[in-house]
Design a protein around this motif. Structure first.
Motif, PDB file in Angstrom:
ATOM      1  N   PRO A 120     -70.754  -9.559  -8.266  1.00 53.42           N
ATOM      2  CA  PRO A 120     -70.339 -10.894  -7.819  1.00 53.42           C
ATOM      3  C   PRO A 120     -69.978 -11.824  -8.970  1.00 53.42           C
ATOM      4  CG  PRO A 120     -72.724 -10.663  -7.679  1.00 53.42           C
ATOM      5  CD  PRO A 120     -72.188  -9.307  -8.040  1.00 53.42           C
ATOM      6  N   GLU A 121     -69.155 -12.800  -8.657  1.00 50.81           N
ATOM      7  CA  GLU A 121     -68.791 -13.870  -9.589  1.00 50.81           C
ATOM      8  C   GLU A 121     -68.295 -13.331 -10.925  1.00 50.81           C
ATOM      9  OE1 GLU A 121     -72.129 -16.559  -9.787  1.00 50.81           O
ATOM     10  OE2 GLU A 121     -71.612 -17.456  -7.870  1.00 50.81           O
ATOM     11  N   LEU A 122     -67.359 -12.387 -10.868  1.00 50.44           N
ATOM     12  CA  LEU A 122     -66.824 -11.802 -12.092  1.00 50.44           C
ATOM     13  C   LEU A 122     -66.036 -12.797 -12.931  1.00 50.44           C
ATOM     14  CD1 LEU A 122     -65.722  -8.239 -10.939  1.00 50.44           C
ATOM     15  CD2 LEU A 122     -67.440  -8.795 -12.677  1.00 50.44           C
ATOM     16  N   GLY A 123     -65.585 -13.871 -12.312  1.00 53.74           N
ATOM     17  CA  GLY A 123     -64.894 -14.894 -13.088  1.00 53.74           C
ATOM     18  C   GLY A 123     -65.750 -15.483 -14.189  1.00 53.74           C
ATOM     19  N   LYS A 124     -67.069 -15.436 -13.995  1.00 54.19           N
ATOM     20  CA  LYS A 124     -68.000 -15.988 -14.986  1.00 54.19           C
ATOM     21  C   LYS A 124     -68.481 -14.948 -15.993  1.00 54.19           C
ATOM     22  CE  LYS A 124     -69.775 -19.447 -11.713  1.00 54.19           C
ATOM     23  NZ  LYS A 124     -70.982 -19.945 -11.010  1.00 54.19           N
ATOM     24  N   GLU A 125     -68.079 -13.692 -15.816  1.00 53.00           N
ATOM     25  CA  GLU A 125     -68.525 -12.627 -16.713  1.00 53.00           C
ATOM     26  C   GLU A 125     -67.773 -12.717 -18.044  1.00 53.00           C
ATOM     27  OE1 GLU A 125     -71.000  -8.990 -16.970  1.00 53.00           O
ATOM     28  OE2 GLU A 125     -70.964 -10.801 -15.733  1.00 53.00           O
ATOM     29  N   GLN A 126     -68.512 -12.796 -19.129  1.00 54.73           N
ATOM     30  CA  GLN A 126     -67.882 -12.866 -20.452  1.00 54.73           C
ATOM     31  C   GLN A 126     -67.813 -11.474 -21.068  1.00 54.73           C
ATOM     32  OE1 GLN A 126     -69.797 -15.091 -23.636  1.00 54.73           O
ATOM     33  NE2 GLN A 126     -67.806 -15.546 -24.561  1.00 54.73           N
ATOM     34  N   THR A 130     -65.638  -5.704 -29.800  1.00 58.53           N
ATOM     35  CA  THR A 130     -65.907  -5.547 -31.224  1.00 58.53           C
ATOM     36  C   THR A 130     -65.097  -4.382 -31.772  1.00 58.53           C
ATOM     37  OG1 THR A 130     -67.800  -4.065 -30.910  1.00 58.53           O
ATOM     38  CG2 THR A 130     -68.255  -6.432 -30.963  1.00 58.53           C
ATOM     39  N   VAL A 131     -64.769  -4.466 -33.063  1.00 57.75           N
ATOM     40  CA  VAL A 131     -64.098  -3.389 -33.776  1.00 57.75           C
ATOM     41  C   VAL A 131     -64.949  -3.063 -34.995  1.00 57.75           C
ATOM     42  CG1 VAL A 131     -62.020  -2.661 -34.998  1.00 57.75           C
ATOM     43  CG2 VAL A 131     -61.825  -4.118 -32.966  1.00 57.75           C
ATOM     44  N   ASN A 132     -65.453  -1.840 -35.043  1.00 56.66           N
ATOM     45  CA  ASN A 132     -66.374  -1.414 -36.108  1.00 56.66           C
ATOM     46  C   ASN A 132     -67.553  -2.376 -36.245  1.00 56.66           C
ATOM     47  OD1 ASN A 132     -64.768   0.793 -36.572  1.00 56.66           O
ATOM     48  ND2 ASN A 132     -63.744  -0.058 -38.363  1.00 56.66           N
ATOM     49  N   GLY A 133     -68.043  -2.840 -35.103  1.00 60.55           N
ATOM     50  CA  GLY A 133     -69.224  -3.690 -35.058  1.00 60.55           C
ATOM     51  C   GLY A 133     -68.978  -5.162 -35.289  1.00 60.55           C
ATOM     52  N   ALA A 134     -67.763  -5.560 -35.664  1.00 61.04           N
ATOM     53  CA  ALA A 134     -67.443  -6.967 -35.923  1.00 61.04           C
ATOM     54  C   ALA A 134     -66.765  -7.575 -34.704  1.00 61.04           C
ATOM     55  CB  ALA A 134     -66.531  -7.093 -37.138  1.00 61.04           C
ATOM     56  N   ALA A 135     -67.156  -8.806 -34.367  1.00 61.96           N
ATOM     57  CA  ALA A 135     -66.540  -9.492 -33.230  1.00 61.96           C
ATOM     58  C   ALA A 135     -65.033  -9.591 -33.442  1.00 61.96           C
ATOM     59  CB  ALA A 135     -67.145 -10.874 -33.066  1.00 61.96           C
ATOM     60  N   ALA A 136     -64.267  -9.225 -32.410  1.00 66.66           N
ATOM     61  CA  ALA A 136     -62.810  -9.214 -32.532  1.00 66.66           C
ATOM     62  C   ALA A 136     -62.123 -10.092 -31.498  1.00 66.66           C
ATOM     63  CB  ALA A 136     -62.288  -7.782 -32.410  1.00 66.66           C
ATOM     64  N   ALA A 137     -62.662 -10.168 -30.276  1.00 67.20           N
ATOM     65  CA  ALA A 137     -62.043 -10.961 -29.211  1.00 67.20           C
ATOM     66  C   ALA A 137     -63.040 -11.100 -28.070  1.00 67.20           C
ATOM     67  CB  ALA A 137     -60.764 -10.302 -28.716  1.00 67.20           C
ATOM     68  N   SER A 138     -62.837 -12.123 -27.251  1.00 61.99           N
ATOM     69  CA  SER A 138     -63.679 -12.299 -26.069  1.00 61.99           C
ATOM     70  C   SER A 138     -62.928 -13.113 -25.032  1.00 61.99           C
ATOM     71  CB  SER A 138     -65.003 -12.981 -26.423  1.00 61.99           C
ATOM     72  OG  SER A 138     -64.773 -14.306 -26.868  1.00 61.99           O
ATOM     73  N   GLY A 139     -63.447 -13.088 -23.824  1.00 62.81           N
ATOM     74  CA  GLY A 139     -62.853 -13.868 -22.753  1.00 62.81           C
ATOM     75  C   GLY A 139     -63.645 -13.673 -21.473  1.00 62.81           C
ATOM     76  N   TYR A 140     -63.409 -14.549 -20.520  1.00 64.64           N
ATOM     77  CA  TYR A 140     -64.103 -14.494 -19.239  1.00 64.64           C
ATOM     78  C   TYR A 140     -63.224 -13.850 -18.170  1.00 64.64           C
ATOM     79  CZ  TYR A 140     -67.695 -17.587 -21.111  1.00 64.64           C
ATOM     80  OH  TYR A 140     -68.725 -18.111 -21.865  1.00 64.64           O
ATOM     81  N   GLY A 141     -63.867 -13.307 -17.154  1.00 59.07           N
ATOM     82  CA  GLY A 141     -63.137 -12.685 -16.059  1.00 59.07           C
ATOM     83  C   GLY A 141     -62.133 -13.615 -15.405  1.00 59.07           C
ATOM     84  N   ARG A 142     -62.405 -14.901 -15.423  1.00 53.68           N
ATOM     85  CA  ARG A 142     -61.474 -15.850 -14.800  1.00 53.68           C
ATOM     86  C   ARG A 142     -60.130 -15.923 -15.517  1.00 53.68           C
ATOM     87  NH1 ARG A 142     -65.759 -19.226 -16.678  1.00 53.68           N
ATOM     88  NH2 ARG A 142     -65.257 -20.290 -18.643  1.00 53.68           N
ATOM     89  N   ALA A 143     -60.050 -15.351 -16.730  1.00 49.12           N
ATOM     90  CA  ALA A 143     -58.759 -15.303 -17.417  1.00 49.12           C
ATOM     91  C   ALA A 143     -57.766 -14.429 -16.660  1.00 49.12           C
ATOM     92  CB  ALA A 143     -58.939 -14.777 -18.839  1.00 49.12           C
ATOM     93  N   ILE A 144     -58.272 -13.543 -15.793  1.00 52.74           N
ATOM     94  CA  ILE A 144     -57.414 -12.632 -15.029  1.00 52.74           C
ATOM     95  C   ILE A 144     -57.012 -13.321 -13.729  1.00 52.74           C
ATOM     96  CG2 ILE A 144     -57.236 -10.346 -14.006  1.00 52.74           C
ATOM     97  CD1 ILE A 144     -59.619  -9.527 -15.839  1.00 52.74           C
ATOM     98  N   LEU A 145     -55.944 -14.088 -13.781  1.00 54.08           N
ATOM     99  CA  LEU A 145     -55.403 -14.806 -12.612  1.00 54.08           C
ATOM    100  C   LEU A 145     -56.444 -15.685 -11.916  1.00 54.08           C
ATOM    101  CD1 LEU A 145     -53.080 -12.101 -10.973  1.00 54.08           C
ATOM    102  CD2 LEU A 145     -52.478 -13.906 -12.594  1.00 54.08           C
ATOM    103  N   GLY A 146     -57.428 -16.164 -12.666  1.00 55.26           N
ATOM    104  CA  GLY A 146     -58.463 -17.020 -12.104  1.00 55.26           C
ATOM    105  C   GLY A 146     -59.637 -16.252 -11.531  1.00 55.26           C
TER     106      GLY A 146
END
Length: 204
Positions: A120-126, A130-146
Protein backbone atom coordinates in the motif's frame (compact mmCIF):
# COMPACT_ATOMS: atom_id res chain seq x y z
CA UNK A 1 7.29 -12.42 -23.77
CA UNK A 2 7.10 -12.17 -19.97
CA UNK A 3 5.62 -8.70 -19.56
CA UNK A 4 5.88 -5.01 -20.35
CA UNK A 5 7.77 -1.91 -19.30
CA UNK A 6 6.49 1.63 -19.08
CA UNK A 7 9.12 4.28 -19.67
CA UNK A 8 9.47 8.03 -19.33
CA UNK A 9 6.96 8.16 -16.46
CA UNK A 10 8.89 10.55 -14.20
CA UNK A 11 9.76 14.20 -14.66
CA UNK A 12 13.42 13.30 -14.07
CA UNK A 13 13.48 10.87 -16.99
CA UNK A 14 11.44 13.11 -19.29
CA UNK A 15 13.78 16.02 -18.59
CA UNK A 16 16.86 13.83 -19.08
CA UNK A 17 15.80 12.84 -22.59
CA UNK A 18 13.64 15.81 -23.57
CA UNK A 19 10.50 13.69 -24.11
CA UNK A 20 7.25 14.77 -22.46
CA UNK A 21 5.14 11.58 -22.46
CA UNK A 22 5.43 7.92 -21.47
CA UNK A 23 6.05 5.03 -23.81
CA UNK A 24 6.10 1.26 -23.41
CA UNK A 25 7.90 -1.84 -24.60
CA UNK A 26 7.93 -5.62 -24.22
CA UNK A 27 9.91 -7.66 -21.70
CA UNK A 28 11.37 -10.87 -23.12
CA UNK A 29 12.74 -13.78 -21.10
CA UNK A 30 16.13 -13.17 -22.74
CA UNK A 31 16.26 -9.71 -21.07
CA UNK A 32 15.93 -11.06 -17.53
CA UNK A 33 19.04 -11.13 -15.32
CA UNK A 34 18.87 -13.27 -12.19
CA UNK A 35 18.82 -11.23 -8.97
CA UNK A 36 22.45 -10.64 -8.05
CA UNK A 37 23.52 -11.89 -11.49
CA UNK A 38 26.05 -10.46 -13.92
CA UNK A 39 25.39 -8.11 -16.81
CA UNK A 40 27.94 -8.27 -19.63
CA UNK A 41 28.39 -4.78 -21.06
CA UNK A 42 29.75 -6.16 -24.30
CA UNK A 43 26.23 -7.35 -25.16
CA UNK A 44 24.87 -3.77 -25.11
CA UNK A 45 25.43 -0.46 -26.90
CA UNK A 46 24.92 2.46 -24.48
CA UNK A 47 23.61 0.96 -21.21
CA UNK A 48 22.22 3.02 -18.35
CA UNK A 49 20.39 1.85 -15.22
CA UNK A 50 17.28 2.94 -13.30
CA UNK A 51 15.70 1.96 -9.99
CA UNK A 52 12.04 1.08 -10.43
CA UNK A 53 8.89 -0.38 -8.92
CA UNK A 54 7.41 -3.43 -10.59
CA UNK A 55 4.39 -5.73 -10.32
CA UNK A 56 3.37 -9.24 -11.27
CA UNK A 57 -0.29 -9.65 -12.18
CA UNK A 58 -2.55 -12.35 -10.82
CA UNK A 59 -5.35 -11.77 -13.31
CA UNK A 60 -5.88 -10.32 -16.80
CA UNK A 61 -6.40 -6.61 -17.33
CA UNK A 62 -7.84 -4.96 -20.42
CA UNK A 63 -10.02 -2.13 -21.64
CA UNK A 64 -9.79 1.56 -22.38
CA UNK A 65 -11.87 2.30 -19.27
CA UNK A 66 -9.90 0.14 -16.82
CA UNK A 67 -10.03 1.54 -13.28
CA UNK A 68 -7.19 1.95 -10.82
CA UNK A 69 -9.26 -0.13 -8.40
CA UNK A 70 -9.27 -3.03 -10.87
CA UNK A 71 -5.51 -2.75 -11.27
CA UNK A 72 -4.95 -2.78 -7.52
CA UNK A 73 -7.03 -5.93 -7.29
CA UNK A 74 -5.06 -7.60 -10.09
CA UNK A 75 -1.60 -7.16 -8.54
CA UNK A 76 -0.30 -10.48 -7.18
CA UNK A 77 3.12 -9.25 -6.03
CA UNK A 78 5.27 -6.14 -5.80
CA UNK A 79 9.00 -5.86 -6.51
CA UNK A 80 11.90 -3.48 -6.64
CA UNK A 81 13.60 -3.66 -10.01
CA UNK A 82 16.63 -2.40 -11.86
CA UNK A 83 16.06 -1.74 -15.54
CA UNK A 84 19.02 -1.42 -17.87
CA UNK A 85 17.99 0.83 -20.70
CA UNK A 86 19.89 0.73 -23.97
CA UNK A 87 19.49 2.24 -27.42
CA UNK A 88 20.94 1.22 -30.73
CA UNK A 89 20.59 4.91 -31.67
CA UNK A 90 22.42 6.20 -28.58
CA UNK A 91 20.69 8.52 -26.15
CA UNK A 92 21.96 11.84 -27.47
CA UNK A 93 19.04 13.51 -29.25
CA UNK A 94 16.76 10.52 -28.69
CA UNK A 95 13.16 11.18 -29.78
CA UNK A 96 9.92 9.49 -28.74
CA UNK A 97 9.75 7.82 -32.15
CA UNK A 98 13.29 6.47 -31.68
CA UNK A 99 12.39 5.11 -28.26
CA UNK A 100 9.20 3.41 -29.44
CA UNK A 101 11.00 1.93 -32.45
CA UNK A 102 13.66 0.51 -30.11
CA UNK A 103 11.23 -1.20 -27.69
CA UNK A 104 11.22 1.77 -25.31
CA UNK A 105 14.99 1.38 -24.92
CA UNK A 106 14.64 -1.76 -22.78
CA UNK A 107 17.84 -3.78 -22.61
CA UNK A 108 17.81 -5.93 -19.46
CA UNK A 109 16.02 -6.07 -16.11
CA UNK A 110 16.49 -7.65 -12.69
CA UNK A 111 13.80 -8.12 -10.05
CA UNK A 112 14.26 -8.25 -6.30
CA UNK A 113 12.41 -10.81 -4.21
CA UNK A 114 8.63 -10.34 -4.37
CA UNK A 115 6.33 -9.14 -1.63
CA UNK A 116 2.91 -10.77 -1.88
CA UNK A 117 0.07 -8.56 -3.02
CA UNK A 118 0.08 -4.84 -3.60
CA UNK A 119 2.20 -2.93 -1.10
CA UNK A 120 0.00 0.00 0.00
CA UNK A 121 0.83 3.67 -0.46
CA UNK A 122 3.72 3.08 -2.85
CA UNK A 123 3.76 6.77 -3.68
CA UNK A 124 5.41 7.31 -0.30
CA UNK A 125 8.01 4.55 -0.77
CA UNK A 126 11.51 5.98 -1.13
CA UNK A 127 13.84 4.07 -3.43
CA UNK A 128 17.58 4.57 -2.98
CA UNK A 129 20.11 3.43 -5.58
CA UNK A 130 23.77 2.84 -4.77
CA UNK A 131 26.74 2.13 -7.04
CA UNK A 132 29.61 0.25 -5.38
CA UNK A 133 28.10 1.15 -2.02
CA UNK A 134 27.97 4.92 -2.65
CA UNK A 135 24.66 6.78 -2.85
CA UNK A 136 23.91 7.50 -6.51
CA UNK A 137 20.21 8.43 -6.85
CA UNK A 138 16.89 8.29 -5.03
CA UNK A 139 13.25 9.08 -5.48
CA UNK A 140 9.75 8.31 -4.26
CA UNK A 141 7.14 6.10 -5.89
CA UNK A 142 5.00 9.17 -6.55
CA UNK A 143 7.56 10.22 -9.17
CA UNK A 144 5.93 7.56 -11.39
CA UNK A 145 2.93 9.51 -12.74
CA UNK A 146 1.97 10.44 -9.17
CA UNK A 147 1.32 6.76 -8.29
CA UNK A 148 2.86 3.68 -9.98
CA UNK A 149 -0.64 2.17 -10.32
CA UNK A 150 -1.41 4.99 -12.77
CA UNK A 151 1.49 3.80 -14.89
CA UNK A 152 -0.13 0.36 -15.21
CA UNK A 153 -3.47 2.02 -16.01
CA UNK A 154 -1.79 4.07 -18.76
CA UNK A 155 -0.32 0.87 -20.19
CA UNK A 156 -3.62 -1.03 -20.18
CA UNK A 157 -5.39 1.84 -21.92
CA UNK A 158 -2.63 2.07 -24.55
CA UNK A 159 -2.81 -1.66 -25.22
CA UNK A 160 -6.60 -1.46 -25.54
CA UNK A 161 -6.12 0.71 -28.63
CA UNK A 162 -4.44 -2.31 -30.26
CA UNK A 163 -7.09 -4.76 -29.10
CA UNK A 164 -4.95 -6.41 -26.46
CA UNK A 165 -4.16 -6.16 -22.76
CA UNK A 166 -2.15 -7.61 -19.89
CA UNK A 167 -2.25 -11.26 -18.87
CA UNK A 168 -2.08 -13.03 -15.53
CA UNK A 169 1.58 -13.70 -14.81
CA UNK A 170 2.85 -10.64 -16.68
CA UNK A 171 5.56 -8.53 -15.06
CA UNK A 172 5.11 -4.77 -15.44
CA UNK A 173 8.00 -2.40 -14.82
CA UNK A 174 6.11 0.73 -13.82
CA UNK A 175 8.91 3.25 -14.35
CA UNK A 176 11.94 4.91 -12.81
CA UNK A 177 11.93 7.26 -9.82
CA UNK A 178 15.18 9.01 -10.79
CA UNK A 179 17.21 9.92 -13.85
CA UNK A 180 19.15 7.03 -15.37
CA UNK A 181 22.76 6.35 -14.40
CA UNK A 182 25.61 5.27 -16.70
CA UNK A 183 26.92 1.73 -16.32
CA UNK A 184 30.58 0.71 -16.28
CA UNK A 185 32.33 -2.62 -15.84
CA UNK A 186 33.12 -3.49 -12.25
CA UNK A 187 30.08 -1.78 -10.76
CA UNK A 188 27.58 -3.31 -8.37
CA UNK A 189 24.25 -1.48 -8.50
CA UNK A 190 21.68 -1.92 -5.73
CA UNK A 191 18.21 -0.44 -5.32
CA UNK A 192 16.55 -0.67 -1.92
CA UNK A 193 13.54 0.71 -0.07
CA UNK A 194 12.03 0.42 3.42
CA UNK A 195 9.41 -2.23 2.63
CA UNK A 196 10.71 -4.11 -0.39
CA UNK A 197 13.71 -6.46 -0.79
CA UNK A 198 16.56 -4.94 -2.75
CA UNK A 199 17.46 -5.73 -6.35
CA UNK A 200 21.15 -6.19 -7.15
CA UNK A 201 23.07 -6.12 -10.43
CA UNK A 202 26.76 -6.87 -10.97
CA UNK A 203 28.33 -5.37 -14.11
CA UNK A 204 31.07 -7.28 -15.88
Amino acid sequence: MVGHKVGLTSVAMQEQFGIDQPDSGLLLDSMAVNEGGELHLGDLVAPRVEGELAFRLGSDLSGADVSEEAIRGAVASTFLALEVIDSRYGFEGLTLVDSVADNAACGRFVLGAPVAGLVPELGKEQLACTVNGAAAASGYGRAILGDPIRSVAWLVRQLAAFGTGLRAGDVVLAGAVHASLPLRAGQTVVVGSPRLPQAVLHVA
